[in-house]
Each structure stands twice: as C-alpha cells, then as structure tokens.
Write a protein that holds these residues in place. Structure first.
Motif, PDB file in Angstrom:
ATOM      1  N   GLN A   1      17.699  18.494  -8.227  1.00 33.25           N
ATOM      2  CA  GLN A   1      16.715  17.559  -7.708  1.00 33.25           C
ATOM      3  C   GLN A   1      17.381  16.735  -6.618  1.00 33.25           C
ATOM      4  O   GLN A   1      18.433  16.121  -6.833  1.00 33.25           O
ATOM      5  CB  GLN A   1      16.173  16.630  -8.794  1.00 33.25           C
ATOM      6  N   LEU A   2      16.792  16.724  -5.429  1.00 29.39           N
ATOM      7  CA  LEU A   2      17.295  15.941  -4.301  1.00 29.39           C
ATOM      8  C   LEU A   2      16.252  14.905  -3.919  1.00 29.39           C
ATOM      9  O   LEU A   2      15.044  15.165  -3.985  1.00 29.39           O
ATOM     10  CB  LEU A   2      17.588  16.845  -3.097  1.00 29.39           C
ATOM     11  N   GLU A   3      16.721  13.725  -3.531  1.00 28.09           N
ATOM     12  CA  GLU A   3      15.790  12.695  -3.092  1.00 28.09           C
ATOM     13  C   GLU A   3      16.407  11.914  -1.941  1.00 28.09           C
ATOM     14  O   GLU A   3      17.620  11.736  -1.856  1.00 28.09           O
ATOM     15  CB  GLU A   3      15.407  11.748  -4.227  1.00 28.09           C
ATOM     16  N   GLY A   4      15.556  11.486  -1.038  1.00 30.05           N
ATOM     17  CA  GLY A   4      16.002  10.712   0.107  1.00 30.05           C
ATOM     18  C   GLY A   4      14.910   9.790   0.576  1.00 30.05           C
ATOM     19  O   GLY A   4      13.725   9.980   0.270  1.00 30.05           O
ATOM     20  N   GLY A   5      15.307   8.747   1.315  1.00 25.20           N
ATOM     21  CA  GLY A   5      14.321   7.794   1.776  1.00 25.20           C
ATOM     22  C   GLY A   5      14.805   6.991   2.958  1.00 25.20           C
ATOM     23  O   GLY A   5      16.010   6.843   3.193  1.00 25.20           O
ATOM     24  N   LEU A   6      13.852   6.463   3.711  1.00 23.67           N
ATOM     25  CA  LEU A   6      14.115   5.603   4.859  1.00 23.67           C
ATOM     26  C   LEU A   6      13.209   4.386   4.771  1.00 23.67           C
ATOM     27  O   LEU A   6      12.075   4.466   4.292  1.00 23.67           O
ATOM     28  CB  LEU A   6      13.844   6.342   6.171  1.00 23.67           C
ATOM     29  N   ARG A   7      13.718   3.257   5.259  1.00 27.27           N
ATOM     30  CA  ARG A   7      12.931   2.027   5.259  1.00 27.27           C
ATOM     31  C   ARG A   7      13.321   1.187   6.465  1.00 27.27           C
ATOM     32  O   ARG A   7      14.491   1.187   6.890  1.00 27.27           O
ATOM     33  CB  ARG A   7      13.147   1.229   3.972  1.00 27.27           C
TER      34      ARG A   7
ATOM     35  N   VAL B   1       0.863  -1.175   0.000  1.00 20.93           N
ATOM     36  CA  VAL B   1       0.000   0.000   0.000  1.00 20.93           C
ATOM     37  C   VAL B   1       0.903   1.229   0.000  1.00 20.93           C
ATOM     38  O   VAL B   1       1.842   1.320   0.793  1.00 20.93           O
ATOM     39  CB  VAL B   1      -0.927   0.037   1.238  1.00 20.93           C
ATOM     40  N   ALA B   2       0.636   2.165  -0.911  1.00 18.98           N
ATOM     41  CA  ALA B   2       1.451   3.378  -0.996  1.00 18.98           C
ATOM     42  C   ALA B   2       0.559   4.584  -1.233  1.00 18.98           C
ATOM     43  O   ALA B   2      -0.396   4.521  -2.011  1.00 18.98           O
ATOM     44  CB  ALA B   2       2.477   3.253  -2.120  1.00 18.98           C
ATOM     45  N   TRP B   3       0.881   5.663  -0.552  1.00 16.06           N
ATOM     46  CA  TRP B   3       0.187   6.934  -0.778  1.00 16.06           C
ATOM     47  C   TRP B   3       1.187   7.942  -1.308  1.00 16.06           C
ATOM     48  O   TRP B   3       2.217   8.201  -0.679  1.00 16.06           O
ATOM     49  CB  TRP B   3      -0.430   7.458   0.516  1.00 16.06           C
ATOM     50  N   GLU B   4       0.898   8.464  -2.506  1.00 12.11           N
ATOM     51  CA  GLU B   4       1.748   9.474  -3.138  1.00 12.11           C
ATOM     52  C   GLU B   4       1.065  10.823  -3.013  1.00 12.11           C
ATOM     53  O   GLU B   4      -0.059  10.998  -3.484  1.00 12.11           O
ATOM     54  CB  GLU B   4       1.961   9.133  -4.610  1.00 12.11           C
ATOM     55  N   HIS B   5       1.746  11.752  -2.361  1.00  8.13           N
ATOM     56  CA  HIS B   5       1.117  13.058  -2.163  1.00  8.13           C
ATOM     57  C   HIS B   5       1.407  13.977  -3.341  1.00  8.13           C
ATOM     58  O   HIS B   5       2.403  13.815  -4.062  1.00  8.13           O
ATOM     59  CB  HIS B   5       1.578  13.686  -0.842  1.00  8.13           C
ATOM     60  N   ARG B   6       0.569  14.955  -3.539  1.00  8.28           N
ATOM     61  CA  ARG B   6       0.765  15.907  -4.626  1.00  8.28           C
ATOM     62  C   ARG B   6       1.980  16.781  -4.333  1.00  8.28           C
ATOM     63  O   ARG B   6       2.461  16.855  -3.191  1.00  8.28           O
ATOM     64  CB  ARG B   6      -0.479  16.776  -4.788  1.00  8.28           C
TER      65      ARG B   6
ATOM     66  N   SER C   1       6.233   9.639  -1.354  1.00  2.00           N
ATOM     67  CA  SER C   1       5.276   8.580  -1.061  1.00  2.00           C
ATOM     68  C   SER C   1       5.637   7.921   0.264  1.00  2.00           C
ATOM     69  O   SER C   1       6.797   7.901   0.686  1.00  2.00           O
ATOM     70  CB  SER C   1       5.262   7.533  -2.183  1.00  2.00           C
ATOM     71  N   ILE C   2       4.614   7.394   0.904  1.00  2.27           N
ATOM     72  CA  ILE C   2       4.754   6.616   2.131  1.00  2.27           C
ATOM     73  C   ILE C   2       4.090   5.274   1.876  1.00  2.27           C
ATOM     74  O   ILE C   2       2.990   5.207   1.305  1.00  2.27           O
ATOM     75  CB  ILE C   2       4.090   7.333   3.320  1.00  2.27           C
ATOM     76  N   GLY C   3       4.754   4.188   2.279  1.00  3.99           N
ATOM     77  CA  GLY C   3       4.206   2.886   1.949  1.00  3.99           C
ATOM     78  C   GLY C   3       4.416   1.833   3.016  1.00  3.99           C
ATOM     79  O   GLY C   3       5.307   1.945   3.865  1.00  3.99           O
TER      80      GLY C   3
ATOM     81  N   TYR D   1       8.190   2.360   4.552  1.00  4.14           N
ATOM     82  CA  TYR D   1       9.180   3.240   3.935  1.00  4.14           C
ATOM     83  C   TYR D   1       8.589   4.617   3.683  1.00  4.14           C
ATOM     84  O   TYR D   1       7.372   4.817   3.643  1.00  4.14           O
ATOM     85  CB  TYR D   1       9.698   2.634   2.625  1.00  4.14           C
ATOM     86  N   TRP D   2       9.506   5.580   3.477  1.00  2.02           N
ATOM     87  CA  TRP D   2       9.133   6.970   3.195  1.00  2.02           C
ATOM     88  C   TRP D   2      10.151   7.538   2.219  1.00  2.02           C
ATOM     89  O   TRP D   2      11.360   7.504   2.478  1.00  2.02           O
ATOM     90  CB  TRP D   2       9.099   7.786   4.490  1.00  2.02           C
ATOM     91  N   LEU D   3       9.674   8.018   1.085  1.00  2.00           N
ATOM     92  CA  LEU D   3      10.521   8.585   0.032  1.00  2.00           C
ATOM     93  C   LEU D   3      10.063   9.998  -0.287  1.00  2.00           C
ATOM     94  O   LEU D   3       8.865  10.253  -0.384  1.00  2.00           O
ATOM     95  CB  LEU D   3      10.443   7.740  -1.247  1.00  2.00           C
ATOM     96  N   GLU D   4      11.023  10.904  -0.463  1.00  2.00           N
ATOM     97  CA  GLU D   4      10.702  12.274  -0.857  1.00  2.00           C
ATOM     98  C   GLU D   4      11.699  12.751  -1.912  1.00  2.00           C
ATOM     99  O   GLU D   4      12.881  12.388  -1.871  1.00  2.00           O
ATOM    100  CB  GLU D   4      10.753  13.233   0.335  1.00  2.00           C
ATOM    101  N   SER D   5      11.187  13.548  -2.851  1.00  3.60           N
ATOM    102  CA  SER D   5      12.025  14.145  -3.885  1.00  3.60           C
ATOM    103  C   SER D   5      11.696  15.629  -3.970  1.00  3.60           C
ATOM    104  O   SER D   5      10.516  16.011  -3.998  1.00  3.60           O
ATOM    105  CB  SER D   5      11.788  13.461  -5.235  1.00  3.60           C
TER     106      SER D   5
END
Length: 802
Positions: free
Chosen positions: A492-498, A437-442, A450-452, A481-485
């Motif tokens: 463009q920067l992106e990071g994530g944790l799981r 299940v993943a939610w992608e925010h605008r 997204s958070i999943g 997990y949590w991903l942001e760009s």
C-alpha cells in the motif's frame, strides 16, 4: 459530594486492593482456561426487525472459533471471547441469517434484529460504514478496556498510556499532551472531526475537551500536515464519539469514578436514540461532572489544587443511503485552582527547589481560591455528505468555536472597583470559524483518495480592562490538499500534497517617546507540505511501515509578541526582545522520517518498534532567562528563540503470553532533542521511560455473577534527564538541575458483574502504591512541588437501555 471521608476511602480501598491481589496471584482454584476461552463478554438480544418480538432459541455463532450459544427466553445471549475482531452469525428458522463483524476489546453489547426470510421480502437495503485504509504512520488507539481504565482523567493524563506520548504539566491538574517531544501549536486535536481551536498555545492550557465523550482516542504519531494542516506537524489526537445509533430504541452507558488522593468524584452518562417510525433520524445526549479537592503528595497537600468541571454535548443526525446531515454541539466548563507560585529572585527559586515542603501548604479542601483559571469552550458543528453517483462522496463541514478564558492572579486588581467585582486580570475571547469540503473518489485501479479545501477565520480579543499578554490578532488561513492511496497485493502506497496561505494581523501596545501607541503588524506566509508513505505485509504476522514528510509552520501570535505575567510565569515573545532592524521569526521547516515494524497476531510474542527523526530549520522554542521584575513581583521567566534542531527517538512496545492466563507486557520511549546550531541539547525534553506489566486473567465459575476477572501489576521507571543544555545564547540553562529519576509501582483489578441481567464493568486501580516522593522534569512547577502520592481509583461502567 461523592466521598465524604477520603481518608476512610483510601484505607478501605487500599486494603481491598492488596487482598484482591493476594487472592489472584496466589492462584485461585479455578480450571485453567485455553486462549480461546478468554473472558471478555459479548452479549445482547436477538429480536424481530419489524415487531421487536424477542426470538428465543436463535443460534449465535462466532465463525472464527465456532463458539456457539442460543438465546434465552428473553432473547438474550452471552459469549466469552478473547480480544480481537470476529464475524458473528445469527440464525433463526423463518428469518434470513445475519453476519456482522464485531471488535472485542472489552465488554461489548451487540443487539441483532433479524428480517423475515427473503422469500417474503420485496426488497432489501444494505447499510454500512466506510473502513479507512491503514495509515502509513505509527498509530495507537485507546478503546474498550484500555479506555475504561482512564475514565475520570483529563485528556492529557489518559493519553500517557500510549507509548511515545507524555505530557507537559502545570501542577497536579493541568496536563498538555506531548507526542515525540512536540506539543501545543505543533499538535492538532480533533474533537468529533473538528480541529480544536482556542488558546492551545499556552503550555499551562489543558485541552478543552471532555474525554468521556469519546468511545475511542487515536494518536497518529508523526507529521500529518497534508491531511490536517501545518499545526499537525507533530501528530494528531482524534477524540471520536460513537456513531449515532442506526437501529430503533434507546441505549447508552453511565460512568462513575472515585479517587482517594484528591477525593475526586466524576459521573458521566450518554444516551443514544433512534426512532422506529423515523429510522433516518438519530440523536445523542451526553453530560459529565468532575470535582476534585486538593491533591496530596506523600508529605503535604498541594495548596489550591482543587478543580471543578461540567460539560455536556448533543448530536442530531438524519441519514439516508445517498445523503446525510448531522448537527453537533458541545460545551466544556472548568475552574482549576493553581498553586500560588512565590515571587522571588533566582536564589529564591533555587532555595524553594531545595525545600522538602513548600512554604505554602493547605488542608484538604474543595475550595478554589486565587490564583485560578476559568474556561468555557463552545463548539457548534454542522456536517453533511452526499454521494456523487458512482464516482464518490462529497463531505462538507462548518464549525464555530468560541473560547472564553479568564485568569485570576494570586493578588486581586489594584483598582478597588474591579477588585470588589473579582474580575480577572487576563480575559481572552477567541472566536474561530472553520469550513472544510472534501471529495473522496471511489476506488479506481487500486487508487483511493480525496481532494479538499479548508478555511479558517480566527480572532483573539480581550475584555475591556484586561491586562495585555498576547496581542489582539486576526488569523485567516486557506488551504488545498490532495491525498491518494494505492493498494496492490501486499503493498500500500500513499502520498499527498498541501498548500496553505496564512494572513496574520497583530495589534499590541508599545511605548513610543514616552507615549503609549498601538503597533499593528501584518504577516503573510505560504506553507507547503508533502508526504509519502508505504506499507508492506511480507508475511501473515509482520507489517512494515515507512513515511516521510516535509512541512512548514508559520509562527503563532504568542511566539511573536506575547509579554507579561501569566499563571505565575513571565513570558516574552521573540519580536518583543529582538534588536532594532533584526529579522523577526520565520516559518519553521520540518523534515520527518519514520520506520515502523509490527509483529502481530501471534500466539505468544507481539510488538511494535518505531524509529523516527525530525529535522527542523528555524525551530521555535522557549528558553529560561533570569527572573524578570514586574510591578507584581519577580517571576520565573521564559523567552522565545529560534534555532535549527533535531528530534530523534524510539518507541517500543511488546507483549508475551507466558501461559494461557499470564501476559507480560513492556513499553519504552526515548527522545533525543538537539540544538543543531549550538551543538547542544534542548530544554524540556521527555526523559527516557520504561514500563513493564504482568497481567493474570481469571475465568470464574459460570454460576457466579462475576466474569472476566483480571489482575495486573505494573512498574514505571523514568530516568533522570541528563540530556539538558550546557550553554544558551542568552539567559540561563535552567534554574535548577533536572530532578532525580523515579520508579512507581501500580496495580489494577477488574471484572464484569451482572446485576439484574445487565453487565457492570468494575475497575479498581492504584498508582504510586509505595507512596514514592518524586518530581517530574516536565512539570512546570517542579521547582516548588512534588508529584501526587498514592492514589486508589474505582471505576464503574453501567449500560443503559437496550
């Protein structure tokens, strides 16, 4: 059977190949074309959206190049373009103009259905697909013409066209992809968005995937554990079918493939449909058949190397602007013959490696005898999405996979009753249920993310009477997990944790005080992952990428407790052989960094360079030990070990436009694998390789039925692997020294032929044209067998429907 006489086919195709190459390179008498007049065909039909009446005389314009044409009496149009992405605009009196973006990498068919002028419209609906932001990791894609050139090959073979990707082989038929020296449990395969789960731990277990299903193959090189889980420590392979059709009608394509060396014949077809009266409903059906006989080296046939494969899949989707649901099912079936590895001592293996021909050869045959593998893989997937107002989008996917793997040894069962029924010696049943299940925010202040949540339940069992090899086990995994760009200007920067939690329970037989008992063990691991990446566009032609990640991966069941003969090789898990009281396997930790520079969209020189490093604490690998004596004989043997290691490497690719019709290309890859504890090299690392190619594009006269002809000559050089271990803690360095390096000459011809108004893509290619005799270091049967000799392939792509 597609070919009744492979010898005649080889001679005819080889003669046609050389004559065509001579004609092309000698300089055909055609007008020299400019770069804007490349010969990739963009075609289709323009119709009224409501009545489907053809619109003759509609204007089609490529906005970037201002190329224009008008539709013919039947509504068709044709344009020749260079590879690239274009905005194509279609106009017609009384209708609203339509502009779409079209990516041209090969022959493209794009139909347009125009709406009556907006004056007569009450409302309008705009639909589109999400465009993913560029990844901070090095990514390569096979699609269009590049993918067409691999049709008929297995997934592992096809992916070798990507720089930095090689394959672990078992004979001429089984290829397991390897990215930057990592494979199996460290490489995640996604089949239509679902993690492929089965018996992927085996180095002689090819992926249970049909490449014909894909319209695009994507390789993400480097750790992607935050998004896909800890098994993506080495990279991700995305097998992506085309999206379901969103306009009324039925269309698709068919592929026919033939190969001369092993008499391979393959046929695959795909149909996509959408209902005019029910436009939200779309469907797709696809099927493939592949059959090959014994492969041939320059001097002999490889015994029992035939294989047979048939697969099918289907999808059904219902899509509305605010929600949608899709069901997908696929089944993969294959039977693969294996070379009958002779049992023997270390001296016997070394003696076999020195022979020009193996002790066992065969005639050309489609028969598959013992030993062989028989595999069936079922996948059922249900996915849906719903837009959460203006805040974003929620997606959920549930999938069920069942993997049936049967392995038939060279010799039949000692039990006469089982031998009469031809039952397998090893018979696995792997059942996996996954939910995501993943939610992608605008986008908010430049942030997209997204958070999943993800979960997996897996069980591995044996059929009654099957011999033990890997333990019975259940594997329960939960992750969040949590991903942001963030994108701003040229950055463009992106990071994530799981965080994953794994609960593994194994059961295996063991002898205690002369009696057999079942030993049950339970292992619990918490494995975090983190990633950080950046993309910077300092200019119009240069893009710089950097990424870093930390990943932990828990040991798999086979690495802990496998034991026994498996496809002619004896393997033993780490926990089986550890001394009493010694600590078992621990999770391996990987620190990955990579830098990528891309020079793109230039008129002459383009290329990409990636430099990477992965440091492992507790790296789990196999080492060679003395051949182990079993009741079935003595076989080449491997044992799992754990050490600290480093993987460093370079991928490089470049193209240079020598002239308007001549393109020079090159790609190279180097991987250095080190044992940091013993200060030595690791075994089975890819050797250095370099490939160079020269392509000549030909623009044929418009009066002919042919367009977009090209010829390409290429050479592959693989260096002898000299970075091999000099000492190991126990066992052997290797049974023999690494084989010599080799060089291969390959060639290819391609064109588009119009038949009854339909464009047919025809491709003729030849590999190892000089019929070079060689062995590859990554082939597990290199001690006994040479690689395939000259092979000529014919591929035809046929569009279906409209």
């Amino acid at each position: 059977m597609l070919f009744s006489s492979p010898g005649l086919l080889r001679r005819a195709v080889q003669r046609g190949l050389w004559l065509s190459l001579l004609w092309t390179v000698a300089g055909p008498v055609v007008a020299q074309s400019s770069p804007a007049e490349c010969a990739l065909l963009l075609s289709g039909r323009v119709q009224d959206h409501e009545s489907r009446q053809v619109l003759a005389g509609a204007t089609v314009v490529v906005l970037e190049t201002q190329q224009a044409t008008q539709t013919e009496a039947d509504g068709h149009y044709h344009l020749d373009l260079c590879p690239g992405t274009y905005r194509v605009q279609v106009t017609f009196v009384g209708y609203a103009p339509e502009t779409v973006e079209v990516r041209v990498a090969g022959t493209v068919i794009r139909d347009f259905r125009l709406h009556p002028d907006a004056v007569a419209l009450k409302s309008a609906v705009v639909q589109g697909q999400r465009v993913m932001l560029p990844s901070a990791q090095a990514t390569a894609t096979l699609s269009g013409e590049a993918l067409q050139q691999t049709r008929g090959q297995s997934l592992g073979e096809a992916l070798r066209k990507v720089t930095g990707v090689t394959a672990i082989q078992t004979g001429p038929s089984i290829f397991k992809p390897m990215v930057h020296g990592l494979h199996s449990n460290r490489l995640t395969l996604l089949n239509n968005g679902v993690r492929q789960e089965g018996q992927q731990w085996g180095q002689d277990h090819g992926p249970e995937l049909d490449p014909f299903l894909a319209s695009q193959l994507t390789v993400v090189k480097g750790a992607s554990a935050v998004r896909y889980g800890s098994d993506a420590l080495g990279g991700v392979v995305l097998v992506q079918p085309p999206p379901l059709r969103d306009t009324a009608g039925v269309g698709g394509e068919a592929h026919l493939v033939g190969m001369s060396n092993n008499g391979l014949g393959a046929a695959s077809a795909r149909l996509d449909g959408n209902l005019r009266r029910l436009p939200a409903l779309s469907w797709r059906a696809q099927g493939t058949v592949r059959r090959a006989a014994t492969a041939r080296t320059p001097e002999y046939n490889i015994a029992n190397s035939a294989f047979a494969e048939y697969n099918y899949s289907g999808a059904l989707g219902w899509r509305k602007p605010t929600y949608g649901v899709e069901a997908f099912f696929s089944q993969y079936n294959t039977r693969i013959g294996l070379f009958p590895v002779p049992d023997g001592s270390l001296e016997d293996i070394q003696r076999a490696a020195g022979l020009r021909r193996p002790l066992v050869t065969s005639e050309f045959s489609y028969d598959i005898e013992r030993p062989y593998q028989q595999v069936r893989h079922d996948l059922l997937k249900l996915t849906g999405f719903v837009r959460t107002g203006a805040a974003g989008r929620l997606t959920a996917t549930v999938a069920r996979q069942v993997d049936f793997r049967s392995e038939f040894d060279k010799y039949g069962q000692r039990n006469d009753e089982r031998a009469a029924r031809n039952l397998p010696e090893l018979d696995y049943r792997n059942r996996t249920t996954t939910a995501d299940v993943a939610w992608e925010h605008r986008t908010w202040r430049g942030l997209t993310g997204s958070i999943g949540l993800s979960g997996t339940y897996q069980s591995n069992t044996y059929r009654p009477g099957s011999r033990f090899f890997i333990p019975y086990y259940t594997n329960l995994v939960g992750g969040v997990y949590w991903l942001e760009s963030w994108q701003h200007g040229r950055w463009q920067l992106e990071g994530g944790l799981r965080l994953d939690r794994r609960d593994l329970t194994t059961k295996r037989p063991e002898r205690v005080a002369g009696e057999f008992a079942v030993r049950e063990e339970r292992f619990r691991f918490t494995t975090p992952a983190a990633s950080l990446g950046a993309i910077w566009d300092p200019g119009a032609h240069l893009t710089l990428r950097a990424d870093a990640s930390l990943t932990r991966r828990a040991p798999a069941a086979n690495e802990r407790a496998s034991r026994g003969v498996h496809n002619g090789i004896y393997e033993e898990g780490y926990d089986i052989s550890r001394p009493a009281g010694a600590r078992g396997l621990t999770p391996e930790t990987a620190w990955h960094t990579a830098l990528t520079a891309t020079w793109h969209d230039n008129p002459r020189l383009n290329g990409e360079l990636t430099v990477y490093q992965t440091l492992f604490d507790g790296y789990i690998y196999q080492t060679i030990i003395e051949p182990v004596l079993t009741v079935r004989g003595r076989f080449p043997s491997y044992r799992y070990q754990q050490t600290d290691a480093s993987f460093r490497g370079v991928d490089a690719t470049a193209t240079y436009q020598l002239a308007s019709r001549w393109l020079l290309g090159a790609k190279a890859a180097v991987v250095v694998e080190r044992d940091r504890t013993r200060r030595d090299y690791l075994i089975l690392a890819p050797a250095d390789r370099l490939e160079a190619s020269l392509r000549h594009d030909v623009r044929l006269p418009a009066a002919t039925r042919f367009s977009g002809a090209y010829a390409q000559l290429s050479g592959l050089g693989v260096r002898r692997q000299t970075r091999t271990p000099e000492a190991v803690a126990e066992g052997l360095v290797d049974y023999t020294a690494a084989p010599p390096g080799y060089a291969l000459l390959n060639a290819e011809l391609g064109t588009t032929f119009r038949l009854a108004g339909h464009p047919l893509d025809v491709n003729l290619s030849g590999t190892n044209l000089l019929n070079t005799t060689y062995r590859d270091y990554l082939n597990r049967y290199r001690y006994y067998l040479h690689e395939m000799g000259r092979n000529v392939s014919v591929r035809v792509r046929i569009p279906l429907g409209k």
